[in-house]
Design a protein around this motif. Sequence first.
Motif, PDB file in Angstrom:
ATOM      1  N   GLY A 193       0.812  -1.218   0.000  1.00 21.07           N
ATOM      2  CA  GLY A 193       0.000   0.000   0.000  1.00 21.07           C
ATOM      3  C   GLY A 193       0.838   1.257   0.000  1.00 21.07           C
ATOM      4  O   GLY A 193       0.527   2.236  -0.689  1.00 21.07           O
ATOM      5  N   ILE A 238      -6.134   5.848  -1.385  1.00 18.86           N
ATOM      6  CA  ILE A 238      -5.186   5.040  -0.617  1.00 18.86           C
ATOM      7  C   ILE A 238      -4.995   5.610   0.783  1.00 18.86           C
ATOM      8  O   ILE A 238      -4.987   4.873   1.775  1.00 18.86           O
ATOM      9  CB  ILE A 238      -3.844   4.928  -1.360  1.00 18.86           C
ATOM     10  N   LEU A 242      -5.833   2.751   3.594  1.00 20.92           N
ATOM     11  CA  LEU A 242      -4.718   1.854   3.855  1.00 20.92           C
ATOM     12  C   LEU A 242      -4.716   1.333   5.291  1.00 20.92           C
ATOM     13  O   LEU A 242      -4.575   0.124   5.523  1.00 20.92           O
ATOM     14  CB  LEU A 242      -3.385   2.546   3.533  1.00 20.92           C
ATOM     15  N   MET A 258      -8.544   0.000  -1.898  1.00 20.46           N
ATOM     16  CA  MET A 258      -7.089  -0.073  -2.055  1.00 20.46           C
ATOM     17  C   MET A 258      -6.716  -0.592  -3.441  1.00 20.46           C
ATOM     18  O   MET A 258      -5.793  -0.078  -4.080  1.00 20.46           O
ATOM     19  CB  MET A 258      -6.482  -0.972  -0.976  1.00 20.46           C
ATOM     20  N   ASN A 262      -4.770   1.522  -6.128  1.00 20.55           N
ATOM     21  CA  ASN A 262      -3.555   1.010  -6.745  1.00 20.55           C
ATOM     22  C   ASN A 262      -3.646   1.085  -8.269  1.00 20.55           C
ATOM     23  O   ASN A 262      -2.662   1.424  -8.942  1.00 20.55           O
ATOM     24  CB  ASN A 262      -3.319  -0.434  -6.300  1.00 20.55           C
TER      25      ASN A 262
END
Length: 397
Positions: A193, A238, A242, A258, A262
């Motif tokens: 992450g 994020i 996270l 997440m 990403n």
Amino acid sequence: MLKNWKFHSASSILFGNGAIHQLPNLIERFKPKRIVLITDPGIVKAGIANRATEILRDAGIKLVVYDQAVPEPTMASVLTCFSQLEEYQPDLLIALGGGSCIDLCKMISLLLTYGGHPADYFGEAKIPGSIRPIIAIPTTAGTGSEVSPVTIVTDEQTNLKVGISDQSLRPAVALLDPELTVKLPPYITACTGMDALSQAIESYFAIDYRYIEAEGNLIYQGSNPMSDVFAEKAIRLISKNLSTAVHQGSNLAARSNMLLGNLYSALAFTNSGTSLIHALSYPIAEITKKPHGEIIGLLLPYVMEYNMSADVDRFSEIGIFLGERGEGKYNLAKAGIEFVSRLVHDLGMPTRLEMIGIKREHFDLIVEKSLGIDRLIRINPKKPQFEGVKSLLNKAF
């Protein structure tokens, strides 16, 4: 100087809970005669590989499974995998796992298509044309390899991570199923992450494409209007999810956010590029053998501080994306850096170089090697100089 910018991605992206069940339909598109699934022992142990193979076998699809991918692939591991698959000659490859597994799959597809040795392709744009198609299925929300034009291997001769960068390395399909990330251990979730967050931040503060001091068909071309959009979305998603994903691994909403963050991060940085953070991480990794995301998370706030004076506007905007509020651009920029520092600490990750085994006598070699990675250094908003970067490492020590 560049006059134009381009935007590239995987040819197709499929996202959503249960998306793995669409794998047979995706495969049918390619009409393959021989299929190989490349994965690793951890994915097998977690039952994820079996889940994928059962779906395919229920659909009457036969395949060969190579399940010996290793973290941070070395040249030896690449050549071992290639030697086992060369005779089989698959015409479709499926990568199921983290970034290292997907990177391995890219290199195998490249070698199956054009032969030779991985070293023949080190650098940028040295691949003659298209490679055999890859369906990339990430099980981590981190590297972005499922849409990227880069594969990384450790060259044992130089003891340094080396990249192969070419648009033809982008997978034909990126299949992202958040359910596959639920069993990811907390610390791996944290490391991957932080890597994704750093890549988004680096993409946003990257030098504008118009001011890149390089010519030609560059893989990493600096920030542009489209990469900025995805980088902002990635930073916001994020940074908000996270910690939850790390501490509540079964929280599917956080896992989904997440994985989406990403993806946004990867769409940004695989066009704009990463910077000094990643350039420093490679020689450091050869000394410490620590996880890539752990090193990236440690370096991120220090390199942000190093670069901030070169573009306070951009760094103040990053502070806002991270959820900070305040008066003045300088204060917002500093608040963003402090947010990242707190996040790294709260995730239980190391915050000083001495905590991961780096010593001051390593600094000269780290700086020398990192400044030699031109495809990353040219993206950095502040032109790195030897003494300045060494001072940065001293602050991070």
